[in-house]
Design a protein around this motif. Structure first.
Motif, PDB file in Angstrom:
ATOM      1  N   THR A 183       0.795  -1.222   0.000  1.00  0.00           N
ATOM      2  CA  THR A 183       0.000   0.000   0.000  1.00  0.00           C
ATOM      3  C   THR A 183       0.831   1.278   0.000  1.00  0.00           C
ATOM      4  N   VAL A 184       2.014   1.251   0.622  1.00  0.00           N
ATOM      5  CA  VAL A 184       2.783   2.484   0.765  1.00  0.00           C
ATOM      6  C   VAL A 184       3.161   3.129  -0.572  1.00  0.00           C
ATOM      7  N   PRO A 185       3.407   2.379  -1.670  1.00  0.00           N
ATOM      8  CA  PRO A 185       3.718   3.066  -2.930  1.00  0.00           C
ATOM      9  C   PRO A 185       2.599   3.974  -3.440  1.00  0.00           C
ATOM     10  N   TYR A 186       1.376   3.728  -3.004  1.00  0.00           N
ATOM     11  CA  TYR A 186       0.238   4.522  -3.484  1.00  0.00           C
ATOM     12  C   TYR A 186       0.007   5.773  -2.635  1.00  0.00           C
ATOM     13  N   TRP A 187       0.775   5.926  -1.565  1.00  0.00           N
ATOM     14  CA  TRP A 187       0.585   7.069  -0.680  1.00  0.00           C
ATOM     15  C   TRP A 187       1.412   8.284  -1.106  1.00  0.00           C
ATOM     16  N   VAL A 188       2.272   8.120  -2.072  1.00  0.00           N
ATOM     17  CA  VAL A 188       3.218   9.185  -2.432  1.00  0.00           C
ATOM     18  C   VAL A 188       3.008   9.597  -3.886  1.00  0.00           C
ATOM     19  N   ASP A 189       3.593  10.737  -4.249  1.00  0.00           N
ATOM     20  CA  ASP A 189       3.453  11.244  -5.612  1.00  0.00           C
ATOM     21  C   ASP A 189       4.268  10.428  -6.608  1.00  0.00           C
ATOM     22  N   ILE A 190       5.433   9.948  -6.174  1.00  0.00           N
ATOM     23  CA  ILE A 190       6.296   9.149  -7.042  1.00  0.00           C
ATOM     24  C   ILE A 190       6.821   7.961  -6.262  1.00  0.00           C
ATOM     25  N   CYS A 191       6.751   6.779  -6.873  1.00  0.00           N
ATOM     26  CA  CYS A 191       7.446   5.598  -6.376  1.00  0.00           C
ATOM     27  C   CYS A 191       8.483   5.243  -7.432  1.00  0.00           C
ATOM     28  N   GLY A 192       9.761   5.370  -7.084  1.00  0.00           N
ATOM     29  CA  GLY A 192      10.820   5.179  -8.068  1.00  0.00           C
ATOM     30  C   GLY A 192      11.806   4.097  -7.671  1.00  0.00           C
ATOM     31  N   LYS A 209      23.395   7.021 -13.236  1.00  0.00           N
ATOM     32  CA  LYS A 209      22.299   6.695 -12.332  1.00  0.00           C
ATOM     33  C   LYS A 209      20.980   6.903 -13.057  1.00  0.00           C
ATOM     34  N   ARG A 210      20.051   5.967 -12.880  1.00  0.00           N
ATOM     35  CA  ARG A 210      18.758   6.054 -13.564  1.00  0.00           C
ATOM     36  C   ARG A 210      17.643   5.804 -12.554  1.00  0.00           C
ATOM     37  N   LEU A 211      16.658   6.705 -12.553  1.00  0.00           N
ATOM     38  CA  LEU A 211      15.500   6.573 -11.677  1.00  0.00           C
ATOM     39  C   LEU A 211      14.295   6.219 -12.529  1.00  0.00           C
ATOM     40  N   GLY A 216       4.861   0.847 -15.925  1.00  0.00           N
ATOM     41  CA  GLY A 216       5.004  -0.031 -17.074  1.00  0.00           C
ATOM     42  C   GLY A 216       6.334   0.080 -17.780  1.00  0.00           C
ATOM     43  N   VAL A 217       7.203   1.005 -17.361  1.00  0.00           N
ATOM     44  CA  VAL A 217       8.489   1.152 -18.036  1.00  0.00           C
ATOM     45  C   VAL A 217       9.372  -0.070 -17.800  1.00  0.00           C
ATOM     46  N   ARG A 230       4.964  15.136 -16.083  1.00  0.00           N
ATOM     47  CA  ARG A 230       5.861  16.291 -16.055  1.00  0.00           C
ATOM     48  C   ARG A 230       7.325  15.880 -15.937  1.00  0.00           C
ATOM     49  N   LEU A 231       7.538  14.608 -15.683  1.00  0.00           N
ATOM     50  CA  LEU A 231       8.887  14.055 -15.651  1.00  0.00           C
ATOM     51  C   LEU A 231       8.948  12.883 -16.615  1.00  0.00           C
ATOM     52  N   PRO A 232      10.126  12.597 -17.190  1.00  0.00           N
ATOM     53  CA  PRO A 232      10.239  11.438 -18.071  1.00  0.00           C
ATOM     54  C   PRO A 232      10.081  10.135 -17.295  1.00  0.00           C
ATOM     55  N   ASP A 233       9.745   9.070 -18.008  1.00  0.00           N
ATOM     56  CA  ASP A 233       9.563   7.772 -17.361  1.00  0.00           C
ATOM     57  C   ASP A 233      10.845   7.283 -16.701  1.00  0.00           C
ATOM     58  N   ILE A 234      11.985   7.610 -17.309  1.00  0.00           N
ATOM     59  CA  ILE A 234      13.288   7.257 -16.757  1.00  0.00           C
ATOM     60  C   ILE A 234      14.125   8.529 -16.692  1.00  0.00           C
ATOM     61  N   ILE A 235      14.625   8.846 -15.511  1.00  0.00           N
ATOM     62  CA  ILE A 235      15.391  10.073 -15.303  1.00  0.00           C
ATOM     63  C   ILE A 235      16.862   9.720 -15.150  1.00  0.00           C
ATOM     64  N   ASP A 236      17.694  10.190 -16.054  1.00  0.00           N
ATOM     65  CA  ASP A 236      19.129   9.965 -15.962  1.00  0.00           C
ATOM     66  C   ASP A 236      19.759  10.943 -14.980  1.00  0.00           C
ATOM     67  N   ASN A 237      20.661  10.424 -14.149  1.00  0.00           N
ATOM     68  CA  ASN A 237      21.352  11.239 -13.142  1.00  0.00           C
ATOM     69  C   ASN A 237      20.367  12.154 -12.411  1.00  0.00           C
ATOM     70  N   PRO A 238      19.397  11.584 -11.721  1.00  0.00           N
ATOM     71  CA  PRO A 238      18.316  12.366 -11.121  1.00  0.00           C
ATOM     72  C   PRO A 238      18.812  13.315 -10.034  1.00  0.00           C
TER      73      PRO A 238
END
Length: 254
Positions: A183-192, A209-211, A216-217, A230-238
């Motif tokens: 359940t905790v992943p659904y409580w936040v804006d981003i689960c990465g 580094k990749r986030l 579905g990615v 507003r952010l890409p599915d995969i963020i390089d060097n976040p």
């Protein structure tokens, strides 16, 4: 002077051990409060992976000292979380809203849950159904409570929950005991999910580094976001400060 804003952000980052979760959290806006249950922040002296900005750090004991007020002599305050009581004391201080922190990091909620479990298991008591229920309720209240601090009238804008990762039901997911894991992943804006990719650079190899945050990615990793692309599915060097700037490009601070 900082302008109070409703441009707030919460995220859960899970990854393998020593992957750089804490280092990523160090890129959060300052002033930054870190509740360090694993002791990793004593080694973090710069902001970000191979960063150049030196972090001015200080420690705080919430049991004996008032909450530190920002005076431009430090960037980050570290609390060594050795027991469950320390977590409760920090939360009580923050709910008074008399503080200057823009960012808060719990590192890690996996280890904090172990502290909570130890507190419930007084003496040689075993974890029966009643105690498992207490563990779930207390961790639920803690994580939701810290997340909801961003919704209150106070300077806190960014809350990071750091977690170990575990393979279950065919996916790498945050490592928590009990149903709170699901359940905790659904409580936040981003689960990465944070990982490292080796890329060729001329005759050498560079580490990136990749986030992963886009649903579905990667079918084998539990990730997701609700920031409407507003952010890409995969963020390089976040960088968390840069991520917040991308989510809220209209924000103006002084």
């Amino acid at each position: 002077m900082r302008i109070e804003t409703d441009k707030v952000f919460s995220q859960l980052i899970h990854a393998d051990a020593k992957e750089g979760k804490s280092t990523l959290a160090s890129t959060s806006p300052f002033p930054h409060l870190v509740l360090d249950a694993e002791g990793s922040w004593k080694f973090i002296d710069t902001a970000g992976y191979k960063g150049t900005k030196k972090l001015r750090k200080k420690t705080w004991n919430p049991a004996t000292e008032p909450i530190p007020r920002w005076d431009d002599t430090w960037d980050l305050v570290r609390v060594h979380v050795s027991d469950w009581t320390t977590m409760q004391q920090c939360y009580t201080h923050l709910t008074n809203y008399q503080h200057d922190f823009e960012s808060l990091t719990l590192d890690s909620i996996t280890e904090v849950q172990r502290r909570c479990k130890k507190n419930i298991r007084t003496g040689s008591a075993q974890m029966d159904q009643q105690r498992w229920g207490q563990l779930l309720d207390q961790m639920d209240e803690l994580i939701r409570g810290f997340r909801d601090l961003t919704l209150a009238p106070n300077p806190l804008r960014c809350v990071n929950f750091i977690s170990e990762t575990v393979m279950k039901d065919g996916k790498w997911r945050p490592y928590m005991q009990g149903q709170i894991r699901d359940t905790v992943p659904y409580w936040v804006d981003i689960c990465g999910y944070l990982t490292t990719e080796n890329r060729p650079l001329g005759d050498q190899v560079t580490k990136v580094k990749r986030l992963l945050i886009g649903a579905g990615v990667s079918p084998s990793h539990l990730v997701g976001e609700r920031v409407q692309g507003r952010l890409p599915d995969i963020i390089d060097n976040p960088d968390i400060s840069a991520m917040m700037a991308a989510i809220y490009p209209e924000e103006v601070s002084a």
